[in-house]
Scaffold this motif. Structure first.
Motif, short mmCIF file in Angstrom:
data_model
loop_
_atom_site.label_atom_id
_atom_site.label_comp_id
_atom_site.label_asym_id
_atom_site.label_seq_id
_atom_site.Cartn_x
_atom_site.Cartn_y
_atom_site.Cartn_z
N GLN A 196 0.83 -1.20 0.00
CA GLN A 196 0.00 0.00 0.00
C GLN A 196 0.87 1.26 0.00
OE1 GLN A 196 -2.93 0.11 3.16
NE2 GLN A 196 -3.26 2.30 2.94
N LEU A 197 1.95 1.24 0.76
CA LEU A 197 2.87 2.38 0.79
C LEU A 197 3.48 2.63 -0.59
CD1 LEU A 197 4.81 1.91 4.16
CD2 LEU A 197 3.38 3.85 3.53
N MET A 198 3.87 1.55 -1.26
CA MET A 198 4.49 1.69 -2.57
C MET A 198 3.49 2.22 -3.60
SD MET A 198 7.43 0.96 -1.63
CE MET A 198 8.22 1.20 -3.22
N ASN A 199 2.23 1.80 -3.50
CA ASN A 199 1.20 2.32 -4.40
C ASN A 199 1.01 3.82 -4.21
OD1 ASN A 199 0.73 -0.20 -5.54
ND2 ASN A 199 -0.95 -0.70 -4.15
N GLU A 200 1.04 4.25 -2.93
CA GLU A 200 0.90 5.67 -2.64
C GLU A 200 2.10 6.45 -3.18
OE1 GLU A 200 0.35 6.11 1.54
OE2 GLU A 200 -1.53 4.98 1.59
N ALA A 201 3.28 5.84 -3.08
CA ALA A 201 4.50 6.51 -3.55
C ALA A 201 4.47 6.71 -5.06
CB ALA A 201 5.73 5.70 -3.16
N ALA A 207 14.47 5.60 3.30
CA ALA A 207 14.06 6.59 2.30
C ALA A 207 14.15 6.03 0.88
CB ALA A 207 14.91 7.85 2.43
N SER A 208 15.15 5.17 0.62
CA SER A 208 15.28 4.58 -0.70
C SER A 208 14.27 3.45 -0.91
CB SER A 208 16.70 4.04 -0.90
OG SER A 208 16.96 2.95 -0.04
N MET A 209 13.89 2.79 0.18
CA MET A 209 12.99 1.64 0.11
C MET A 209 11.53 2.07 0.12
SD MET A 209 13.08 -1.62 2.68
CE MET A 209 12.72 -0.62 4.12
N ILE A 210 11.20 3.12 0.87
CA ILE A 210 9.82 3.61 1.00
C ILE A 210 9.81 5.09 0.64
CG2 ILE A 210 7.80 3.74 2.51
CD1 ILE A 210 9.15 1.72 4.36
N PRO A 211 9.86 5.42 -0.66
CA PRO A 211 9.98 6.83 -1.08
C PRO A 211 8.66 7.58 -1.01
CG PRO A 211 9.85 5.42 -3.00
CD PRO A 211 9.81 4.51 -1.82
N ILE A 212 8.21 7.87 0.20
CA ILE A 212 6.94 8.54 0.39
C ILE A 212 7.08 9.57 1.50
CG2 ILE A 212 6.06 6.85 2.06
CD1 ILE A 212 3.30 7.18 0.69
N ALA A 213 6.27 10.62 1.45
CA ALA A 213 6.33 11.67 2.47
C ALA A 213 6.05 11.08 3.84
CB ALA A 213 5.32 12.78 2.14
N GLY A 214 6.61 11.71 4.87
CA GLY A 214 6.30 11.28 6.24
C GLY A 214 7.51 10.91 7.06
N SER A 215 8.64 10.62 6.41
CA SER A 215 9.88 10.36 7.14
C SER A 215 9.71 9.24 8.15
CB SER A 215 10.38 11.65 7.80
OG SER A 215 11.61 11.47 8.43
N ALA A 216 10.21 9.44 9.37
CA ALA A 216 10.23 8.40 10.40
C ALA A 216 8.82 7.89 10.73
CB ALA A 216 10.90 8.93 11.66
N TYR A 217 7.82 8.76 10.60
CA TYR A 217 6.44 8.33 10.86
C TYR A 217 6.04 7.20 9.91
CZ TYR A 217 1.45 8.29 9.94
OH TYR A 217 0.17 7.87 9.69
N THR A 218 6.28 7.40 8.62
CA THR A 218 5.91 6.39 7.62
C THR A 218 6.69 5.10 7.83
OG1 THR A 218 5.41 8.14 6.03
CG2 THR A 218 5.75 5.94 5.15
N TYR A 219 7.99 5.22 8.12
CA TYR A 219 8.81 4.02 8.32
C TYR A 219 8.32 3.22 9.52
CZ TYR A 219 11.85 7.21 5.67
OH TYR A 219 12.35 8.11 4.76
#
Length: 490
Positions: free
Chosen positions: A12-17, A85-97
């Protein structure tokens, strides 16, 4: 009963990215833009203000060792940020990770904690901007903004004047908020120009100030361990090992910014390649400049002077008092510092709005934080709301208090990101990682431990502030967020 440990699926994260269109952020940033964003956020109030504070209240001349300790912690955490950041290229930084690795409750905790880093970081720098503006007005026009209108109500001058409100700090926050609403590419262009200016000034101060170093000011390089009480009545460990550790916690504020690069991942053209470059290159460049800068500043003026006459606008104070052949440099450096502070505030406000943009998309904060401007495709309402929030702190709270809250909040975020890399290597070992943190799990564990050491060095007053802030966050999460979370509803 809600499952507070539910994780956001990586797919889902990758789709958003990969999403594009009216509801998504615009991808316009190159690797060069990201490096400039990192340096723009890093070199600022931490270098020009917190260096003198750390030398005066914690480490003395050994503030350079404090910089090295802080840099080690940042480098270890930076490697972990680069992998995420390279694996999950989406806004949100540490929150998203954290949402992907440790579940919603930890993600909320880190998202709420990042308010301390970005929002209060912007407030701290705007207060420093106000100090240097006054110094420039005094130099050029022989006048200053009245004390009561550029200091908080908790501050009193040596003449007994009590502050009311810091108007210049609120003014610069408003101007930069308008620029952010206009667009991230425009903001990045302005930031790049400022970065060139302030890096040139830092190098100039190091080169010219080196000949004015008084070796006696560096003796002893590590002062004997004792206690120092600051103007607010707070006691600090000074000298010795714990003085260096406390200094590292203070100057750590000077490194905040490289992680802000990761909040712009969803606006990078090639995030898997460019994000690690932006994070690590900006960190290396700034670390070298910091160590040299700290050595020159404490050599030109004795650290004890930064407790009294040189407490505000310390760099200009040292130049005007000791570098008599370069009085013009004081004016130049003040202008460059004002521009540099502006770029730091810009990136901090950018990072804060992007974190809450992601949290709003997940349902954890109100939808208003993710609503984009119809023309500029920026989260303009979020920018305006955070202007009000940050402006209150900038107007009514002293800079030292806000700065230490920013440091401890950021260190806590770094600890969780470092742990997250170890967890994700176990839970998702097969996912593509364009950049891999070397020597895992040793590097992430060392990063977490180094940051915990600096948290300890900041003292119990800051621990209590962090606990109270996180307590407020828990009330909001269980009272609002857990009921509206999109993952919980699924």
């Amino acid at each position: 009963m809600a499952n507070i440990w539910v994780k956001k699926p990586l797919k889902q994260l990758m789709n958003e990215a990969e999403a594009s269109g009216e509801g998504s952020l615009k991808r316009t940033l190159s690797a060069g833009n990201l490096v400039a964003l990192g340096i723009g956020a890093i070199i600022g109030a931490g270098l020009f203000v917190r260096t003198a504070a750390a030398a005066a209240e914690s480490a003395g001349p050994s503030v350079t060792i404090s910089f090295i300790l802080a840099a080690v912690g940042c480098a270890l955490a930076g490697l972990c940020y680069a992998e995420f950041a390279s694996m999950i290229p989406i806004a949100g930084s540490a929150y998203t990770y954290s949402y992907a690795t440790m579940g919603e409750f930890v993600a909320w905790t880190i998202g709420w904690d990042l308010v301390l880093e970005y929002a209060l970081g912007a407030a701290t720098v705007s207060i420093a901007w106000s100090e240097y503006l006054n110094k420039l007005l005094a130099t050029l026009f022989g006048t200053e903004i009245p004390y009561q209108w550029c200091h908080s109500p908790f501050q009193v001058s040596e003449l007994g004047t009590q502050g009311i409100m810091n108007i210049p700090a609120v003014f610069i926050l408003f101007c930069l908020t308008l620029l952010l609403i206009r667009g991230v590419q425009e903001s990045a262009t302005v930031n790049a120009v400022i970065v060139v200016l302030k890096v040139a000034i830092v190098i100039l101060f190091i080169a010219l100030g080196w000949q004015y170093i008084n070796p006696a000011n560096h003796m002893p390089y590590i002062p004997e361990a004792t206690k120092v009480v600051d103007g607010a009545g707070v006691s600090h460990d000074f000298g010795g090992f714990w003085g260096i550790v406390g200094g590292a916690g203070t100057v750590f504020f000077a490194f905040i910014g490289f992680d802000a690069v990761s909040t712009a991942a969803q606006e990078a053209k090639n995030p898997s390649r460019d994000m690690p470059i932006g994070i690590l290159v900006s960190l290396v460049v700034c670390t070298i400049l910091y160590i040299l800068f700290g050595h020159v500043l404490t050599g030109v003026a004795h650290y004890s002077e930064f407790r009294t006459a040189g407490k505000e606008a310390s760099v200009v104070y040292a130049i005007q008092k000791y570098m008599h052949d370069y009085q013009w440099l004081g004016t130049m450096i003040t202008v460059a510092i004002l521009a540099g502070f502006s770029s730091v505030i810009l990136v901090m406000l950018l990072g804060q709005s992007r974190v809450f943009y992601s949290m709003a998309n997940d349902g954890l904060v109100p939808k208003v934080f993710s609503q984009l401007h119809p023309k500029f495709r920026t989260p303009y309402r979020s920018n305006l709301l955070f202007f009000v929030f940050v402006g209150i702190f900038a107007a009514f709270v002293p800079g030292d208090v806000v700065g230490d809250m920013t440091s401890i909040g950021t260190l806590f975020a770094f600890v969780l990101v470092s742990i997250g890399v170890v967890i994700m290597r176990k839970t998702d070992p097969d996912i593509e990682r364009p950049f891999r943190t070397p020597f895992s799990p040793v590097v992430p564990i060392l990063g977490a431990l180094t940051c915990l050491l600096m948290i300890y060095g900041l003292g119990h007053e800051n621990w209590m502030r962090l606990i109270v802030w996180m307590g407020i966050g828990l009330v909001i999460y269980f009272g609002y967020s857990v009921r509206r979370s999109k993952l919980q509803r699924k």
